[in-house]
Design a protein around this motif. Structure first.
Motif, PDB file in Angstrom:
ATOM      1  N   TRP A 225       0.842  -1.192   0.000  1.00 30.24           N
ATOM      2  CA  TRP A 225       0.000   0.000   0.000  1.00 30.24           C
ATOM      3  C   TRP A 225       0.875   1.240   0.000  1.00 30.24           C
ATOM      4  O   TRP A 225       2.090   1.151   0.188  1.00 30.24           O
ATOM      5  CB  TRP A 225      -0.934  -0.013   1.211  1.00 30.24           C
ATOM      6  N   ALA A 226       0.245   2.400  -0.218  1.00 27.79           N
ATOM      7  CA  ALA A 226       0.950   3.684  -0.183  1.00 27.79           C
ATOM      8  C   ALA A 226       0.024   4.734   0.413  1.00 27.79           C
ATOM      9  O   ALA A 226      -1.194   4.683   0.212  1.00 27.79           O
ATOM     10  CB  ALA A 226       1.385   4.103  -1.583  1.00 27.79           C
ATOM     11  N   VAL A 227       0.600   5.694   1.133  1.00 23.57           N
ATOM     12  CA  VAL A 227      -0.219   6.737   1.763  1.00 23.57           C
ATOM     13  C   VAL A 227      -0.955   7.583   0.739  1.00 23.57           C
ATOM     14  O   VAL A 227      -2.010   8.131   1.038  1.00 23.57           O
ATOM     15  CB  VAL A 227       0.604   7.645   2.717  1.00 23.57           C
TER      16      VAL A 227
ATOM     17  N   CYS B 165      -6.044   2.060  -1.438  1.00 16.99           N
ATOM     18  CA  CYS B 165      -5.355   1.383  -0.341  1.00 16.99           C
ATOM     19  C   CYS B 165      -6.027   1.722   0.988  1.00 16.99           C
ATOM     20  O   CYS B 165      -6.313   0.842   1.796  1.00 16.99           O
ATOM     21  CB  CYS B 165      -3.890   1.802  -0.280  1.00 16.99           C
ATOM     22  N   LYS B 166      -6.262   3.002   1.204  1.00 16.40           N
ATOM     23  CA  LYS B 166      -6.867   3.445   2.463  1.00 16.40           C
ATOM     24  C   LYS B 166      -8.278   2.879   2.630  1.00 16.40           C
ATOM     25  O   LYS B 166      -8.669   2.537   3.740  1.00 16.40           O
ATOM     26  CB  LYS B 166      -6.875   4.967   2.531  1.00 16.40           C
TER      27      LYS B 166
ATOM     28  N   ILE C 278       4.114  -3.446   9.964  1.00 14.79           N
ATOM     29  CA  ILE C 278       4.168  -2.674   8.727  1.00 14.79           C
ATOM     30  C   ILE C 278       5.628  -2.378   8.415  1.00 14.79           C
ATOM     31  O   ILE C 278       6.342  -1.795   9.228  1.00 14.79           O
ATOM     32  CB  ILE C 278       3.417  -1.324   8.853  1.00 14.79           C
TER      33      ILE C 278
ATOM     34  N   THR D  32      -0.615   7.786   9.265  1.00 13.63           N
ATOM     35  CA  THR D  32      -1.644   7.017   8.560  1.00 13.63           C
ATOM     36  C   THR D  32      -1.845   5.661   9.219  1.00 13.63           C
ATOM     37  O   THR D  32      -2.983   5.200   9.388  1.00 13.63           O
ATOM     38  CB  THR D  32      -1.277   6.871   7.070  1.00 13.63           C
ATOM     39  N   ILE D  33      -0.761   5.018   9.612  1.00 11.52           N
ATOM     40  CA  ILE D  33      -0.849   3.729  10.309  1.00 11.52           C
ATOM     41  C   ILE D  33      -1.663   3.886  11.587  1.00 11.52           C
ATOM     42  O   ILE D  33      -2.547   3.072  11.879  1.00 11.52           O
ATOM     43  CB  ILE D  33       0.565   3.179  10.610  1.00 11.52           C
TER      44      ILE D  33
ATOM     45  N   VAL E   8       3.607   8.475   6.960  1.00 14.86           N
ATOM     46  CA  VAL E   8       3.272   7.044   6.932  1.00 14.86           C
ATOM     47  C   VAL E   8       2.846   6.582   8.334  1.00 14.86           C
ATOM     48  O   VAL E   8       1.824   5.915   8.488  1.00 14.86           O
ATOM     49  CB  VAL E   8       4.456   6.208   6.412  1.00 14.86           C
TER      50      VAL E   8
ATOM     51  N   HIS F 284       4.647  -0.797   3.083  1.00 15.16           N
ATOM     52  CA  HIS F 284       4.383   0.521   2.526  1.00 15.16           C
ATOM     53  C   HIS F 284       5.370   0.765   1.395  1.00 15.16           C
ATOM     54  O   HIS F 284       6.579   0.844   1.603  1.00 15.16           O
ATOM     55  CB  HIS F 284       4.499   1.627   3.569  1.00 15.16           C
TER      56      HIS F 284
ATOM     57  N   ASP G  62       5.706  10.269  -0.682  1.00 16.58           N
ATOM     58  CA  ASP G  62       5.298   9.067   0.072  1.00 16.58           C
ATOM     59  C   ASP G  62       6.394   8.534   0.991  1.00 16.58           C
ATOM     60  O   ASP G  62       6.132   7.644   1.798  1.00 16.58           O
ATOM     61  CB  ASP G  62       4.912   7.938  -0.894  1.00 16.58           C
TER      62      ASP G  62
ATOM     63  N   ILE H 172       8.141  -0.273   6.201  1.00 18.29           N
ATOM     64  CA  ILE H 172       8.247   0.910   5.352  1.00 18.29           C
ATOM     65  C   ILE H 172       9.420   0.653   4.413  1.00 18.29           C
ATOM     66  O   ILE H 172      10.564   0.565   4.838  1.00 18.29           O
ATOM     67  CB  ILE H 172       8.439   2.184   6.194  1.00 18.29           C
TER      68      ILE H 172
END
Length: 149
Positions: free
Chosen positions: A36-38, A43-44, A95, A85-86, A82, A69, A76, A97
């Protein structure tokens, strides 16, 4: 990656959030790796469902979920964004990164969101990417998890 290939190593990560895991720790249990990516709205949108599966299938079947991520742009790669968002999406599973794309490259992954499902022997049993992939993941989960004991 091709179906039935072994899970790659999770090496070269920029930083781990919610605990570090490696391939050896995941042996003997089903694993769902999600990229996923912010900056990815799809993804969200899928994160609450992943949390639900983590809680439901983790308890019943020992399913492990690991997020990767994968930044899609320089923006990003901001660790604070990041991590925020987590926290915002209550992601409690490990997660990774992957700002240098080390794991992304080992999976030969080009997409977010992307889902890689591995059985207890570490063989990939499903890959899906994009908006509609999340709808197919749970169906495949049931196939590899089998009946509840």
């Amino acid at each position: 990656m091709r179906l039935r290939e072994q899970m790659p190593e999770l090496k070269g990560i920029t930083e781990w959030v919610n605990g570090e895991v490696d391939k050896a720790q995941l042996q003997g249990q089903p694993v769902l790796i999600h990229f996923w990516a912010v900056s990815c709205y799809m993804c969200k949108e899928s994160l609450p469902l992943l949390n639900e599966w983590r809680d439901k299938y983790g308890e019943l079947y020992n399913l492990k979920i690991v997020g990767i991520h994968m930044p899609r742009s320089e923006k990003d790669t901001d660790l604070d964004t990041v991590k925020a968002t987590i926290q915002q999406y209550e992601m409690k599973h490990p997660i990774a990164i992957d700002n240098d794309h080390a794991v992304t490259d080992s999976f030969q992954n080009e997409f977010v969101p992307a889902y890689y499902l591995f059985d207890a022997e570490g063989q990939m049993r499903f890959f899906g990417a994009g908006e509609k992939a999340i709808g197919m993941v749970e169906q495949r989960l049931h196939k590899i998890l089998g009946p509840k004991e």
